[in-house]
Design an enzyme around this catalytic site. Sequence first.
Site, PDB file in Angstrom:
ATOM      1  N   GLU A 104      -5.350  -4.437  10.766  1.00 39.08           N
ATOM      2  CA  GLU A 104      -4.570  -3.866  10.750  1.00 39.08           C
ATOM      3  C   GLU A 104      -4.707  -2.766  12.043  1.00 39.08           C
ATOM      4  O   GLU A 104      -5.275  -2.228  12.472  1.00 39.08           O
ATOM      5  CB  GLU A 104      -4.142  -2.439   9.830  1.00 39.08           C
ATOM      6  CG  GLU A 104      -3.763  -3.001   8.353  1.00 39.08           C
ATOM      7  CD  GLU A 104      -3.673  -1.637   7.555  1.00 39.08           C
ATOM      8  OE1 GLU A 104      -2.124  -2.049   7.180  1.00 39.08           O
ATOM      9  OE2 GLU A 104      -4.786  -1.406   7.154  1.00 39.08           O
ATOM     10  N   GLU A 152      -6.692   5.038   8.236  1.00 38.98           N
ATOM     11  CA  GLU A 152      -6.278   6.450   7.191  1.00 38.98           C
ATOM     12  C   GLU A 152      -7.957   7.163   6.544  1.00 38.98           C
ATOM     13  O   GLU A 152      -8.264   8.400   7.108  1.00 38.98           O
ATOM     14  CB  GLU A 152      -5.448   6.422   6.828  1.00 38.98           C
ATOM     15  CG  GLU A 152      -4.002   6.265   8.064  1.00 38.98           C
ATOM     16  CD  GLU A 152      -2.457   6.053   6.813  1.00 38.98           C
ATOM     17  OE1 GLU A 152      -1.713   5.460   7.558  1.00 38.98           O
ATOM     18  OE2 GLU A 152      -2.783   5.342   5.538  1.00 38.98           O
ATOM     19  N   GLY A 175       3.033   2.868  11.071  1.00 36.90           N
ATOM     20  CA  GLY A 175       4.132   4.289  10.790  1.00 36.90           C
ATOM     21  C   GLY A 175       4.856   4.270  12.104  1.00 36.90           C
ATOM     22  O   GLY A 175       4.644   5.173  11.849  1.00 36.90           O
ATOM     23  N   HIS A 233      -9.184   1.406   4.852  1.00 37.20           N
ATOM     24  CA  HIS A 233      -8.623   1.620   5.997  1.00 37.20           C
ATOM     25  C   HIS A 233      -8.464   2.541   7.075  1.00 37.20           C
ATOM     26  O   HIS A 233      -9.120   3.440   6.821  1.00 37.20           O
ATOM     27  CB  HIS A 233      -7.144   2.192   4.728  1.00 37.20           C
ATOM     28  CG  HIS A 233      -5.553   1.787   5.272  1.00 37.20           C
ATOM     29  ND1 HIS A 233      -5.204   2.550   5.951  1.00 37.20           N
ATOM     30  CD2 HIS A 233      -4.542   0.922   5.475  1.00 37.20           C
ATOM     31  CE1 HIS A 233      -3.817   3.076   6.134  1.00 37.20           C
ATOM     32  NE2 HIS A 233      -3.871   1.572   5.963  1.00 37.20           N
ATOM     33  N   SER A 256       3.770  -2.390  10.481  1.00 38.46           N
ATOM     34  CA  SER A 256       4.943  -2.306  10.089  1.00 38.46           C
ATOM     35  C   SER A 256       5.552  -4.116  10.315  1.00 38.46           C
ATOM     36  O   SER A 256       6.263  -3.784  10.734  1.00 38.46           O
ATOM     37  CB  SER A 256       5.620  -1.466  12.127  1.00 38.46           C
ATOM     38  OG  SER A 256       5.139  -0.294  11.996  1.00 38.46           O
ATOM     39  N   ASN A 302       0.848  -1.192   0.135  1.00 33.05           N
ATOM     40  CA  ASN A 302      -0.019   0.086   0.154  1.00 33.05           C
ATOM     41  C   ASN A 302       0.941   1.121  -0.306  1.00 33.05           C
ATOM     42  O   ASN A 302       1.554   1.422   1.530  1.00 33.05           O
ATOM     43  CB  ASN A 302      -0.708  -0.222   1.613  1.00 33.05           C
ATOM     44  CG  ASN A 302      -1.668   1.470   1.072  1.00 33.05           C
ATOM     45  OD1 ASN A 302      -1.877   2.160   0.379  1.00 33.05           O
ATOM     46  ND2 ASN A 302      -2.165   1.000   2.763  1.00 33.05           N
ATOM     47  N   LYS A 328       0.057   4.085  -0.714  1.00 31.95           N
ATOM     48  CA  LYS A 328      -0.070   5.776   0.249  1.00 31.95           C
ATOM     49  C   LYS A 328      -0.498   7.170  -0.101  1.00 31.95           C
ATOM     50  O   LYS A 328      -0.019   6.549  -1.968  1.00 31.95           O
ATOM     51  CB  LYS A 328       0.245   5.604   1.709  1.00 31.95           C
ATOM     52  CG  LYS A 328      -0.397   4.331   2.524  1.00 31.95           C
ATOM     53  CD  LYS A 328       0.588   4.464   4.005  1.00 31.95           C
ATOM     54  CE  LYS A 328      -0.116   3.389   4.419  1.00 31.95           C
ATOM     55  NZ  LYS A 328      -0.174   3.595   6.762  1.00 31.95           N
TER      56      LYS A 328
END
Length: 251
Positions: free
Chosen positions: A168, A98, A174, A96, A214, A9, A11
């Site tokens: 996730e 985000e 991150g 996702h 991660s 991904n 991003k």
Amino acid sequence: MRKKIVAGNWKMNTTLNEGVGLAKDVNEALKNVTPKCDVIIAVPFTHLASINAVIDSNRLGLGAENCADHKSGAYTGEVSASMVASTGATYVILGHSERRQYYGETSETLKEKVSLAFENNLTPIFCIGEVLEERENGTYLDVVKKQIEDALFNLSAEDFGKIILAYEPVWAIGTGKTATDDQAEEMHAFIRGVIAKKYGDEVAENTSILYGGSCKPTNAAALFAKPNVDGGLIGGASLDAQSFMGIVTAF
């Protein structure tokens, strides 16, 4: 037998030229190995058609990072599922963390996106996961169960069987933190049990559940060795072909 999958991904990273170069590097690296998993890259909308033209789709799958929850119309700046499919992409990441956090995506929104993805022969990579507070207060299993139920349990068993799930832990995206092998396995096994109660053991056993958060070449092998972890949805490490391939070859 459920598929093993490593999906990148990207991003909001890489210019068009940088992205095409990275895709070429991954595509070239895959010529030299026989991976024990499917390999996918999900890239910015602006890159899709150009990257599709330079990769071997038999070797490397292509996906978008999102799609709109409407077919078409006066939705300035949005990109529809049919637009994504027209570029040659065959996957789309949905839900996702985000997108949920920054853009307020809800389960109702995601139901529409999943439906439109299916209408356009796109395979959803559907993301679920808890934030740090939910992990620490012990509600993380209930949170993930509700995310699955609210957005996906309207589907028939046949359609649910087309979904790829990606767990996730939001607190590990991150941040450099990673769920332990046992934490990942606990959640993946739990998710498979939730699916089995709704759709039966066969659907549950055939559903690929990826780990994201991660995941790196240094920890991928240990994570992938767990019986219910079927691969990874890779963020930062997917932006370097060598690191990404280090994860692909961890199987």
